[in-house]
Structures are given as structure tokens and as C-alpha cells.
Design an enzyme around this catalytic site. Structure first.
Site, PDB file in Angstrom:
ATOM      1  N   TYR A  86     -10.124  20.838  -8.025  1.00  9.91           N
ATOM      2  CA  TYR A  86      -9.872  20.130  -6.759  1.00  9.91           C
ATOM      3  C   TYR A  86     -10.341  20.966  -5.561  1.00  9.91           C
ATOM      4  O   TYR A  86     -10.797  20.425  -4.559  1.00  9.91           O
ATOM      5  CB  TYR A  86      -8.386  19.738  -6.639  1.00  9.91           C
ATOM      6  CG  TYR A  86      -8.158  18.416  -7.331  1.00  9.91           C
ATOM      7  CD1 TYR A  86      -7.855  18.357  -8.689  1.00  9.91           C
ATOM      8  CD2 TYR A  86      -8.363  17.212  -6.657  1.00  9.91           C
ATOM      9  CE1 TYR A  86      -7.729  17.142  -9.347  1.00  9.91           C
ATOM     10  CE2 TYR A  86      -8.238  15.989  -7.309  1.00  9.91           C
ATOM     11  CZ  TYR A  86      -7.924  15.955  -8.649  1.00  9.91           C
ATOM     12  OH  TYR A  86      -7.836  14.751  -9.298  1.00  9.91           O
ATOM     13  N   GLN A  89      -9.621   3.194  -2.034  1.00  8.27           N
ATOM     14  CA  GLN A  89      -9.343   3.908  -3.287  1.00  8.27           C
ATOM     15  C   GLN A  89      -9.805   5.361  -3.153  1.00  8.27           C
ATOM     16  O   GLN A  89      -9.564   6.172  -4.030  1.00  8.27           O
ATOM     17  CB  GLN A  89     -10.077   3.255  -4.460  1.00  8.27           C
ATOM     18  CG  GLN A  89      -9.705   1.799  -4.680  1.00  8.27           C
ATOM     19  CD  GLN A  89     -10.615   1.149  -5.702  1.00  8.27           C
ATOM     20  OE1 GLN A  89     -10.418   1.267  -6.910  1.00  8.27           O
ATOM     21  NE2 GLN A  89     -11.639   0.480  -5.217  1.00  8.27           N
ATOM     22  N   ASN A  90     -10.509   5.636  -2.056  1.00 14.60           N
ATOM     23  CA  ASN A  90     -11.108   6.957  -1.886  1.00 14.60           C
ATOM     24  C   ASN A  90     -10.077   7.968  -1.396  1.00 14.60           C
ATOM     25  O   ASN A  90      -9.144   7.617  -0.668  1.00 14.60           O
ATOM     26  CB  ASN A  90     -12.278   6.891  -0.898  1.00 14.60           C
ATOM     27  CG  ASN A  90     -13.368   5.946  -1.378  1.00 14.60           C
ATOM     28  OD1 ASN A  90     -13.460   5.660  -2.571  1.00 14.60           O
ATOM     29  ND2 ASN A  90     -14.163   5.416  -0.462  1.00 14.60           N
ATOM     30  N   HIS A 132      -4.980   5.772  -3.606  1.00 17.08           N
ATOM     31  CA  HIS A 132      -5.063   6.851  -4.606  1.00 17.08           C
ATOM     32  C   HIS A 132      -4.812   8.223  -3.998  1.00 17.08           C
ATOM     33  O   HIS A 132      -5.143   9.244  -4.604  1.00 17.08           O
ATOM     34  CB  HIS A 132      -6.440   6.821  -5.297  1.00 17.08           C
ATOM     35  CG  HIS A 132      -6.641   5.589  -6.115  1.00 17.08           C
ATOM     36  ND1 HIS A 132      -7.886   5.183  -6.557  1.00 17.08           N
ATOM     37  CD2 HIS A 132      -5.765   4.658  -6.562  1.00 17.08           C
ATOM     38  CE1 HIS A 132      -7.753   4.053  -7.249  1.00 17.08           C
ATOM     39  NE2 HIS A 132      -6.476   3.713  -7.262  1.00 17.08           N
ATOM     40  N   CYS A 177       4.445  19.024  -3.586  1.00 15.96           N
ATOM     41  CA  CYS A 177       5.181  19.711  -4.661  1.00 15.96           C
ATOM     42  C   CYS A 177       5.064  18.880  -5.934  1.00 15.96           C
ATOM     43  O   CYS A 177       5.284  17.664  -5.896  1.00 15.96           O
ATOM     44  CB  CYS A 177       6.661  19.862  -4.279  1.00 15.96           C
ATOM     45  SG  CYS A 177       7.703  20.397  -5.663  1.00 15.96           S
ATOM     46  N   CYS A 187       5.668  25.979  -4.633  1.00 16.87           N
ATOM     47  CA  CYS A 187       6.358  25.176  -3.612  1.00 16.87           C
ATOM     48  C   CYS A 187       7.368  26.081  -2.898  1.00 16.87           C
ATOM     49  O   CYS A 187       8.197  26.733  -3.566  1.00 16.87           O
ATOM     50  CB  CYS A 187       7.074  24.004  -4.277  1.00 16.87           C
ATOM     51  SG  CYS A 187       8.221  23.156  -3.160  1.00 16.87           S
ATOM     52  N   ASN A 223     -22.383  -4.399  -2.245  1.00 21.32           N
ATOM     53  CA  ASN A 223     -22.595  -3.492  -3.367  1.00 21.32           C
ATOM     54  C   ASN A 223     -24.035  -3.697  -3.842  1.00 21.32           C
ATOM     55  O   ASN A 223     -24.442  -4.846  -4.039  1.00 21.32           O
ATOM     56  CB  ASN A 223     -21.614  -3.826  -4.507  1.00 21.32           C
ATOM     57  CG  ASN A 223     -21.564  -2.753  -5.573  1.00 21.32           C
ATOM     58  OD1 ASN A 223     -22.583  -2.154  -5.912  1.00 21.32           O
ATOM     59  ND2 ASN A 223     -20.376  -2.473  -6.084  1.00 21.32           N
TER      60      ASN A 223
HETATM   61  P1  OAD Z   1     -16.986   3.828  -8.959  1.00 18.92           P
HETATM   62  O1  OAD Z   1     -17.773   5.093  -9.014  1.00 18.92           O
HETATM   63  O2  OAD Z   1     -16.340   3.288 -10.222  1.00 18.92           O
HETATM   64  O3  OAD Z   1     -17.885   2.620  -8.351  1.00 18.92           O
HETATM   65  C1  OAD Z   1     -18.652   2.840  -7.203  1.00 18.92           C
HETATM   66  C2  OAD Z   1     -19.311   1.515  -6.831  1.00 18.92           C
HETATM   67  O4  OAD Z   1     -20.052   1.712  -5.642  1.00 18.92           O
HETATM   68  C3  OAD Z   1     -20.284   0.998  -7.892  1.00 18.92           C
HETATM   69  O5  OAD Z   1     -20.041  -0.382  -8.104  1.00 18.92           O
HETATM   70  C4  OAD Z   1     -21.653   1.204  -7.242  1.00 18.92           C
HETATM   71  O6  OAD Z   1     -22.565   0.180  -7.602  1.00 18.92           O
HETATM   72  C5  OAD Z   1     -21.316   1.087  -5.783  1.00 18.92           C
HETATM   73  N1  OAD Z   1     -22.246   1.778  -4.886  1.00 18.92           N
HETATM   74  C6  OAD Z   1     -23.033   2.845  -5.138  1.00 18.92           C
HETATM   75  N2  OAD Z   1     -23.723   3.197  -4.030  1.00 18.92           N
HETATM   76  C7  OAD Z   1     -23.312   2.335  -3.032  1.00 18.92           C
HETATM   77  C8  OAD Z   1     -23.632   2.182  -1.657  1.00 18.92           C
HETATM   78  N3  OAD Z   1     -24.517   2.998  -1.057  1.00 18.92           N
HETATM   79  N4  OAD Z   1     -23.014   1.197  -0.943  1.00 18.92           N
HETATM   80  C9  OAD Z   1     -22.121   0.362  -1.545  1.00 18.92           C
HETATM   81  N5  OAD Z   1     -21.771   0.463  -2.854  1.00 18.92           N
HETATM   82  C10 OAD Z   1     -22.367   1.425  -3.575  1.00 18.92           C
HETATM   83  O7  OAD Z   1     -15.895   4.071  -7.832  1.00 18.92           O
HETATM   84  P2  OAD Z   1     -14.604   3.234  -7.555  1.00 18.92           P
HETATM   85  O8  OAD Z   1     -14.786   1.783  -7.832  1.00 18.92           O
HETATM   86  O9  OAD Z   1     -14.123   3.602  -6.202  1.00 18.92           O
HETATM   87  O10 OAD Z   1      -9.418   6.602  -9.279  1.00 18.92           O
HETATM   88  O11 OAD Z   1     -13.587   3.857  -8.650  1.00 18.92           O
HETATM   89  C11 OAD Z   1     -12.231   3.536  -8.534  1.00 18.92           C
HETATM   90  C12 OAD Z   1     -11.426   4.694  -9.024  1.00 18.92           C
HETATM   91  O12 OAD Z   1     -11.921   5.228 -10.275  1.00 18.92           O
HETATM   92  C13 OAD Z   1     -11.421   5.924  -8.127  1.00 18.92           C
HETATM   93  O13 OAD Z   1     -10.603   5.770  -7.004  1.00 18.92           O
HETATM   94  C14 OAD Z   1     -10.804   6.941  -9.096  1.00 18.92           C
HETATM   95  C15 OAD Z   1     -11.558   6.618 -10.351  1.00 18.92           C
HETATM   96  O14 OAD Z   1     -10.743   6.772 -11.505  1.00 18.92           O
HETATM   97  C16 OAD Z   1      -8.505   7.599  -8.955  1.00 18.92           C
HETATM   98  O15 OAD Z   1      -8.867   8.651  -8.476  1.00 18.92           O
HETATM   99  C17 OAD Z   1      -7.098   7.231  -9.271  1.00 18.92           C
END
Ligand code: OAD
Length: 255
Positions: free
Chosen positions: A70, A104-105, A122, A130, A157, A223
Site C-alpha cells: 500500500y 469505487q476508487n 471502497h 486501527c 495504533c 467507457n
Molecule cells: P476495473 O479495472 O475492473 O475496470 C476499469 C474499467 O475502466 C474497464 O471497464 C475499462 O474498460 C475502463 N476504462 C479504461 N480506460 C478508461 C478511460 N480512459 N475512460 C473510461 N473508462 C476506461 O476497475 P473497477 O471497475 O473500478 O475493489 O473495479 C472495481 C473494483 O475492483 C475496484 O474498486 C477494486 C477492485 O477489486 C476494491 O478495491 C474493493
């Protein structure tokens, strides 16, 4: 539908909206150079998979390994700047009555770009807590105020002596209850949901567009690829959010 038509149609729906919910994923930060969750497993981290690092069990098994990953990811995120897609979402607040960004970011690029109404489903990688949440959920800890050996893994902690950990949601963990309930309620209240840069693979966040649609919202997806949300989308903008979102905002501002 040509892209120009899609942009104009998206702008028209936003113009008529009273409350816009925006759901973002790693794709919205891609053009800021923030690696997606899975990209951050390269180099010396390539031999691990997320389940070996981003879980409570992995942390308890090897706190220093997870803490160091991290620290590496914080460095990757720390140098990133918002891109035009983040700024367009912040500008949307000036053009429609109400906007909520549900992300989700774990980066803070929506905040840096000026969005003022944000839910982190998330967690946030810049925050720590902690591991035992000994003073309530979450027990946030400011590690800048702690004196600890940076090479020895996570600090202790100051309240209970347990490990400090990143304030992010790991696999097998539930999402923060308040944030999730607010996101569900807002998705059901929105008349437009803008879904930007998510594969729609990870639940429960991935369920929010279906909830919005069931409640009558128009779904607009940004997307470059097909995602699990695309079949729900009334309008699909097939391109990077850093390009398409500013065009939608320009079209909206001219209506
Ligand atoms: P992903 O990496 O699964 O998906 C990213 C999406 O962004 C894909 O559909 C790509 O096609 C799209 N993409 C790529 N470049 C792009 C751009 N320039 N503009 C727009 N879209 C673009 O990421 P998430 O869907 O966010 O969970 O994943 C969800 C979760 O999976 C994360 O939050 C994390 C992971 O497990 C936790 O950390 C709990």
C-alpha cells in the site's frame, strides 16, 4: 448512434435532470496515470495476486508485506493529477441542480478536481485506521503524527497497540454501511446515472446502475470498452472519459 448524437443526447438528458448520480471506477483515473487495481501488481509485486495482498487474512499473516504494497500504491497515486474527466464531473455541479459522485476508487482525484459531493464505497488509500477499529468504525489514525520505524511495517495504533492498516475495503470485507446505504438511496432517487470507467464486475457497487434504472433513471455509460453495465445503458459513449466527458459538458453548457 454516432458519437456526436450520443453526446448531444447525453447533454439533453442532463439538462432535464434534477439529480445526477455518477458512479466511477478505475477507468476515470486511468488518464491520470493511476494504475487500475490490477495494474498495481507489476514489477516486484507481479508474483502476487490481489487475494494475497488485499485481504484481512493476508494482512494478519504478513502485515509488513501488505503495508509495503500500500505504501507503493500510495506513491503511485500520490503523484497523479486529476484529468479532464475529473474536472468535467466537477463542472457538472454548476450546470445541473444536484450531483453526487459515488466512486469505487480509493484515490482523491475527484476531491482534487473540485467535486464537492462524493461517496467512497471502497475507502480512501490516503487514510489509515486501527485494524481493530478500537474506538469505533472506522477508528481513523493520522500516521504523520506517529513516530515509527518506516521499514518495520505498519505502526501500532496509539489507542490499543494493534496494527494500523489502510482505510480501504479488502476482499471478503463488507463495504462501509453508511456510504453503501447513501449510495443505494441516491441511485434510486437519481433521474440520470452517469457510469464512468467501471467494468461492473465488483458488487455491490455494480448493482447501483440496475437500481437506478429500475427507479426510472436514464443510464449513460462512458467507457471505451464493453462492460457489465453496457447492456443497461440507454446511451453509451465509446471512448475515454477524459475526452468524452468534457464534450458532454460543452454540449450541456451550450443548451
Ligand atoms: P476495473 O479495472 O475492473 O475496470 C476499469 C474499467 O475502466 C474497464 O471497464 C475499462 O474498460 C475502463 N476504462 C479504461 N480506460 C478508461 C478511460 N480512459 N475512460 C473510461 N473508462 C476506461 O476497475 P473497477 O471497475 O473500478 O475493489 O473495479 C472495481 C473494483 O475492483 C475496484 O474498486 C477494486 C477492485 O477489486 C476494491 O478495491 C474493493
Amino acid at each position: 448512434m454516432t458519437d456526436k448524437t450520443a453526446i448531444e443526447q447525453a447533454a439533453q438528458h442532463l439538462k432535464n435532470s434534477h439529480f445526477v448520480a455518477v458512479l466511477t471506477g478505475a477507468g476515470v483515473s486511468k488518464e491520470s496515470g493511476v494504475p487500475t487495481f490490477r495494474d498495481a501488481l507489476d514489477g516486484l509485486w507481479a508474483k502476487y495476486n490481489p487475494e494475497e495482498l488485499a485481504t484481512p487474512m493476508a494482512f494478519q499473516r504478513n502485515p509488513k508485506l501488505v503495508w509495503d504494497w500500500y505504501t507503493y500504491r500510495r506513491e503511485l497515486v500520490g503523484g497523479a493529477q486529476p484529468n479532464p474527466g475529473h474536472y468535467a464531473l466537477a463542472q457538472l455541479e454548476q450546470l445541473v441542480p444536484a450531483v453526487l459522485v459515488i466512486t469505487q476508487n480509493v484515490d482523491d482525484l475527484h476531491e482534487q478536481a473540485g467535486s464537492s459531493n462524493i461517496i467512497h464505497l471502497h475507502g480512501s488509500i490516503a487514510q489509515n485506521k486501527c485494524f481493530n477499529n478500537c474506538k469505533g468504525t472506522p477508528t481513523l489514525i493520522d500516521i504523520a503524527a506517529l513516530d515509527y520505524d518506516k521499514d518495520a511495517g505498519p505502526p501500532a495504533c496509539p489507542h490499543c497497540g494493534g496494527h494500523v492498516r489502510p482505510n480501504v475495503v479488502w476482499f471478503h470485507e463488507i463495504l462501509p454501511a453508511l456510504e453503501l446505504s447513501q449510495a443505494i438511496e441516491s441511485s434510486q432517487r437519481a433521474d440520470v446515472m452517469l457510469v464512468v470507467g467501471t467494468s461492473g464486475l465488483v458488487h455491490p457497487a455494480a448493482r447501483l446502475p440496475a437500481l437506478a434504472k429500475q427507479s426510472g433513471a436514464t443510464i449513460i455509460e462512458v467507457n471505451p470498452d464493453y462492460s457489465m453495465i453496457t447492456r443497461l445503458a440507454d446511451i453509451k459513449l465509446d471512448g475515454p472519459s477524459g475526452d468524452r466527458l468534457p464534450k458532454v459538458i460543452d454540449a450541456l453548457a451550450s443548451l
